[in-house]
Write an enzyme that holds these catalytic residues in place. Structure first.
Site, PDB file in Angstrom:
ATOM      1  N   CYS A  17       0.243   3.709   2.884  1.00 20.97           N
ATOM      2  CA  CYS A  17       0.759   3.130   4.133  1.00 20.97           C
ATOM      3  C   CYS A  17       2.246   3.447   4.288  1.00 20.97           C
ATOM      4  CB  CYS A  17       0.563   1.615   4.145  1.00 20.97           C
ATOM      5  SG  CYS A  17      -1.169   1.118   4.075  1.00 20.97           S
ATOM      6  N   CYS A  36       0.827  -1.210   0.000  1.00 18.12           N
ATOM      7  CA  CYS A  36       0.000   0.000   0.000  1.00 18.12           C
ATOM      8  C   CYS A  36       0.866   1.267   0.000  1.00 18.12           C
ATOM      9  CB  CYS A  36      -0.908  -0.065   1.235  1.00 18.12           C
ATOM     10  SG  CYS A  36      -1.613   1.493   1.761  1.00 18.12           S
TER      11      CYS A  36
END
Length: 101
Positions: free
Chosen positions: A29, A26
């Site tokens: 993230c 991600c």
């Protein structure tokens, strides 16, 4: 040194715990990670910051209905007291955490 406490033991503590539900693939993230490191230095022992990889811990992610990453949650005494999806800046997170310290 690794801490041997279980997730449940950690979130049941009186100290607020900010949990970052993330995934290694991600992009947002990866942006959130250094922000949380900065926040950790700012709050010290007043709060804990924990990262949970949703791909390695699907049961925990499922239990808390994590559908998108990053999802940030604050637990205090085992209860979810705050939840937000998406990247947040360190100063915003610190303000939110201060309410539970």
């Amino acid at each position: 040194m690794k801490n041997c406490m279980s997730f449940q033991e950690i979130i049941n503590a009186e100290t607020p715990v900010l949990v970052d539900f993330y995934a290694t693939w991600c992009g947002p993230c990866k942006v959130q990670a250094p922000i949380l490191e900065d926040l950790s230095k700012r709050v010290g022992d007043q709060a804990r910051i924990l990262k949970i990889d949703v791909d390695k811990n699907p049961a925990v992610a499922d239990k808390y209905g994590i559908q998108g990453v990053p999802t940030l949650m604050i637990f205090k005494n085992g209860k979810v007291v705050w939840r937000q999806s998406g990247v947040m800046q360190s100063n915003q997170l610190q303000k939110v955490l201060q309410q539970y310290i």
